[in-house]
Motif scaffolding. Structure first.
Motif, PDB file in Angstrom:
ATOM      1  N   ARG A 150      -0.472 -34.228 -17.192  1.00  0.00           N
ATOM      2  CA  ARG A 150      -1.869 -34.569 -17.436  1.00  0.00           C
ATOM      3  C   ARG A 150      -1.916 -35.477 -18.664  1.00  0.00           C
ATOM      4  O   ARG A 150      -1.185 -35.247 -19.638  1.00  0.00           O
ATOM      5  N   THR A 151      -2.761 -36.476 -18.622  1.00  0.00           N
ATOM      6  CA  THR A 151      -2.842 -37.432 -19.729  1.00  0.00           C
ATOM      7  C   THR A 151      -4.244 -37.458 -20.310  1.00  0.00           C
ATOM      8  O   THR A 151      -5.231 -37.160 -19.624  1.00  0.00           O
ATOM      9  N   ARG A 152      -4.291 -37.826 -21.583  1.00  0.00           N
ATOM     10  CA  ARG A 152      -5.570 -37.954 -22.273  1.00  0.00           C
ATOM     11  C   ARG A 152      -5.432 -39.037 -23.337  1.00  0.00           C
ATOM     12  O   ARG A 152      -4.431 -39.080 -24.062  1.00  0.00           O
ATOM     13  N   ALA A 153      -6.408 -39.908 -23.412  1.00  0.00           N
ATOM     14  CA  ALA A 153      -6.387 -40.982 -24.413  1.00  0.00           C
ATOM     15  C   ALA A 153      -7.147 -40.539 -25.653  1.00  0.00           C
ATOM     16  O   ALA A 153      -8.249 -39.989 -25.551  1.00  0.00           O
ATOM     17  N   GLU A 154      -6.548 -40.752 -26.803  1.00  0.00           N
ATOM     18  CA  GLU A 154      -7.201 -40.466 -28.077  1.00  0.00           C
ATOM     19  C   GLU A 154      -7.217 -41.758 -28.886  1.00  0.00           C
ATOM     20  O   GLU A 154      -6.224 -42.107 -29.535  1.00  0.00           O
ATOM     21  N   PRO A 155      -8.346 -42.510 -28.802  1.00  0.00           N
ATOM     22  CA  PRO A 155      -8.421 -43.768 -29.551  1.00  0.00           C
ATOM     23  C   PRO A 155      -8.217 -43.508 -31.048  1.00  0.00           C
ATOM     24  O   PRO A 155      -8.518 -42.417 -31.541  1.00  0.00           O
ATOM     25  N   PRO A 156      -7.691 -44.491 -31.773  1.00  0.00           N
ATOM     26  CA  PRO A 156      -7.518 -45.860 -31.268  1.00  0.00           C
ATOM     27  C   PRO A 156      -6.196 -46.130 -30.569  1.00  0.00           C
ATOM     28  O   PRO A 156      -6.085 -47.123 -29.877  1.00  0.00           O
ATOM     29  N   GLY A 157      -5.141 -45.294 -30.736  1.00  0.00           N
ATOM     30  CA  GLY A 157      -3.860 -45.699 -30.182  1.00  0.00           C
ATOM     31  C   GLY A 157      -2.930 -44.581 -29.778  1.00  0.00           C
ATOM     32  O   GLY A 157      -1.715 -44.770 -29.749  1.00  0.00           O
ATOM     33  N   THR A 158      -3.472 -43.392 -29.423  1.00  0.00           N
ATOM     34  CA  THR A 158      -2.602 -42.257 -29.084  1.00  0.00           C
ATOM     35  C   THR A 158      -2.773 -41.866 -27.624  1.00  0.00           C
ATOM     36  O   THR A 158      -3.897 -41.671 -27.149  1.00  0.00           O
ATOM     37  N   LEU A 159      -1.667 -41.750 -26.918  1.00  0.00           N
ATOM     38  CA  LEU A 159      -1.654 -41.253 -25.543  1.00  0.00           C
ATOM     39  C   LEU A 159      -1.069 -39.845 -25.566  1.00  0.00           C
ATOM     40  O   LEU A 159       0.092 -39.652 -25.940  1.00  0.00           O
ATOM     41  N   VAL A 160      -1.874 -38.857 -25.172  1.00  0.00           N
ATOM     42  CA  VAL A 160      -1.439 -37.455 -25.164  1.00  0.00           C
ATOM     43  C   VAL A 160      -1.014 -37.086 -23.742  1.00  0.00           C
ATOM     44  O   VAL A 160      -1.793 -37.241 -22.794  1.00  0.00           O
ATOM     45  N   VAL A 161       0.208 -36.617 -23.604  1.00  0.00           N
ATOM     46  CA  VAL A 161       0.748 -36.240 -22.293  1.00  0.00           C
ATOM     47  C   VAL A 161       1.107 -34.759 -22.329  1.00  0.00           C
ATOM     48  O   VAL A 161       1.933 -34.331 -23.142  1.00  0.00           O
ATOM     49  N   THR A 162       0.457 -33.983 -21.457  1.00  0.00           N
ATOM     50  CA  THR A 162       0.766 -32.554 -21.332  1.00  0.00           C
ATOM     51  C   THR A 162       1.634 -32.359 -20.098  1.00  0.00           C
ATOM     52  O   THR A 162       1.245 -32.740 -18.990  1.00  0.00           O
ATOM     53  N   VAL A 163       2.796 -31.775 -20.310  1.00  0.00           N
ATOM     54  CA  VAL A 163       3.770 -31.596 -19.234  1.00  0.00           C
ATOM     55  C   VAL A 163       3.706 -30.159 -18.723  1.00  0.00           C
ATOM     56  O   VAL A 163       3.703 -29.203 -19.513  1.00  0.00           O
ATOM     57  N   VAL A 164       3.629 -30.016 -17.404  1.00  0.00           N
ATOM     58  CA  VAL A 164       3.749 -28.703 -16.759  1.00  0.00           C
ATOM     59  C   VAL A 164       5.131 -28.657 -16.130  1.00  0.00           C
ATOM     60  O   VAL A 164       5.406 -29.366 -15.162  1.00  0.00           O
ATOM     61  N   GLU A 165       5.998 -27.840 -16.713  1.00  0.00           N
ATOM     62  CA  GLU A 165       7.378 -27.772 -16.229  1.00  0.00           C
ATOM     63  C   GLU A 165       7.508 -26.758 -15.093  1.00  0.00           C
ATOM     64  O   GLU A 165       6.688 -25.852 -14.941  1.00  0.00           O
ATOM     65  N   ARG A 166       8.555 -26.944 -14.321  1.00  0.00           N
ATOM     66  CA  ARG A 166       8.892 -25.953 -13.300  1.00  0.00           C
ATOM     67  C   ARG A 166       9.362 -24.662 -13.986  1.00  0.00           C
ATOM     68  O   ARG A 166       9.951 -24.717 -15.065  1.00  0.00           O
ATOM     69  N   THR A 167       9.118 -23.539 -13.356  1.00  0.00           N
ATOM     70  CA  THR A 167       9.459 -22.251 -13.947  1.00  0.00           C
ATOM     71  C   THR A 167      10.793 -21.745 -13.413  1.00  0.00           C
ATOM     72  O   THR A 167      10.947 -21.571 -12.187  1.00  0.00           O
ATOM     73  N   PRO A 168      11.757 -21.491 -14.278  1.00  0.00           N
ATOM     74  CA  PRO A 168      13.036 -20.927 -13.807  1.00  0.00           C
ATOM     75  C   PRO A 168      12.818 -19.512 -13.265  1.00  0.00           C
ATOM     76  O   PRO A 168      12.136 -18.700 -13.896  1.00  0.00           O
ATOM     77  N   VAL A 169      13.385 -19.240 -12.093  1.00  0.00           N
ATOM     78  CA  VAL A 169      13.244 -17.907 -11.515  1.00  0.00           C
ATOM     79  C   VAL A 169      14.599 -17.254 -11.279  1.00  0.00           C
ATOM     80  O   VAL A 169      14.668 -16.048 -10.978  1.00  0.00           O
ATOM     81  N   ALA A 170      15.684 -18.002 -11.401  1.00  0.00           N
ATOM     82  CA  ALA A 170      17.003 -17.415 -11.150  1.00  0.00           C
ATOM     83  C   ALA A 170      18.096 -18.301 -11.718  1.00  0.00           C
ATOM     84  O   ALA A 170      17.882 -19.499 -11.955  1.00  0.00           O
ATOM     85  N   LEU A 171      19.233 -17.668 -11.960  1.00  0.00           N
ATOM     86  CA  LEU A 171      20.455 -18.401 -12.300  1.00  0.00           C
ATOM     87  C   LEU A 171      21.398 -18.281 -11.107  1.00  0.00           C
ATOM     88  O   LEU A 171      21.557 -17.189 -10.532  1.00  0.00           O
ATOM     89  N   VAL A 172      21.983 -19.368 -10.724  1.00  0.00           N
ATOM     90  CA  VAL A 172      22.923 -19.377  -9.600  1.00  0.00           C
ATOM     91  C   VAL A 172      24.324 -19.561 -10.145  1.00  0.00           C
ATOM     92  O   VAL A 172      24.605 -20.556 -10.834  1.00  0.00           O
TER      93      VAL A 172
END
Length: 299
Positions: A150-172
């Motif tokens: 998800r992105t959000r602009a914060e003037p005058p020059g900042t781009l805020v990026v929120t990352v939703v990562e995949r959730t680890p459920v197991a080790l193989v």
């Protein structure tokens, strides 16, 4: 005969009506235009004008209808508004004052912010107004750990990026390597040691990554709440309909197939809480069977 006149002498007759004219008598007006005509020429009031000549027609000016006047004013106001909006858009799009100079990344756990920022370098220097969610998602799409952004602009020059990562459920476990996978069976990376991720272990030799059985197991694990997932030690299955989970204390969960995952998860959570509140002296539960979630069995 003194009164005789020469024969050639002429006598002018004193006749006012004679055609040759003469000396007017007292009280008798001189000849000229008739009195009625003279009076008419001096004092006759102006009458209605006759037919006007070319170019002399009278033009009657009617007032502009109110509806037309309002429409003209509305069009003028709309033109002014459009001009102002266009000027603002030109400033927003083309001015370097609103260009991306800083990229702030939030929500990363499996990744570092620097890894995401490196993928977003192409937008640096671009106008904030021209950088959208789709472009950001495409740029970071090569990072398998990222599920969405998800992105959000914060003037005058900042781009805020929120990352939703995949959730680890197991080790193989594959030979000497531990792979981290999510509920869709996507490999997210490698784990240095087992303790790094409080998730169950899957034997990669028995269930190769990507196979149907493997996806069935990871799908079941993705439905479990975090507190239950943290208590699991291993997950296994001989077929997609025979998923079993083993708790870290040695107890077993018979899950069955991947249907009704959310209901089975809630039932298992309730059974485990009830077992934790068992009275002193009661036999502990060794098996939680939620394969038929509406008729669960403990033994």
């Amino acid at each position: 005969m003194g009164l005789d006149q020469d024969e050639g002498a002429k006598v002018t007759p004193l006749n006012p009506g004679a055609s040759g004219g003469g000396i007017p008598r007292a009280g008798v007006p001189a000849e000229g235009p008739p009195a009625e005509e003279a009076a008419a020429g001096r004092s006759a009031p102006p009458g209605p004008a006759g037919p006007a000549g070319p170019g002399e027609a009278d033009i009657l000016a009617f007032p502009e209808p109110p509806a037309k006047r309002r429409r003209r004013r509305a069009l003028l106001a709309a033109g002014v508004v459009l001009g102002v909006v266009g000027a603002i858009l030109a400033v927003v799009v083309f001015t370097p004052l609103l260009a991306v100079r800083t990229i702030a990344v939030h929500g990363t756990h499996l990744l570092t912010p620097a890894q995401v920022e490196a993928r977003l370098e192409p937008v640096r220097g671009r106008s904030l107004a021209l950088v959208g969610d789709e472009e950001v998602a495409a740029l970071v799409g090569g990072l398998v750990q990222v599920k969405e952004t998800r992105t959000r602009a914060e003037p005058p020059g900042t781009l805020v990026v929120t990352v939703v990562e995949r959730t680890p459920v197991a080790l193989v476990r594959q030979a000497k390597t531990l792979l981290v996978v999510d509920g869709d069976g996507v490999v997210l990376g490698k784990a240095a040691k087992r303790a790094d991720y409080p998730v169950p272990l899957i034997d990669g030799a028995a269930m190769p990554v990507g196979k149907e059985v493997f996806r069935a197991v990871t799908g079941v694990l993705s439905a479990l709440p975090a507190d239950v997932l943290a208590k699991l030690a291993t997950a296994s299955a001989d077929s997609p309909d025979s998923v079993q989970l083993r708790l870290s204390d040695g107890r077993t969960v018979v899950w069955g197939n991947a249907e009704d995952r959310e209901l089975k998860s809630r039932v298992l959570q309730a059974l485990m809480k009830a077992d934790a509140r068992r009275a002193a002296g009661e036999a502990p539960v060794n098996v939680f069977d939620v394969s038929a979630p509406r008729h669960p069995v403990t033994r």
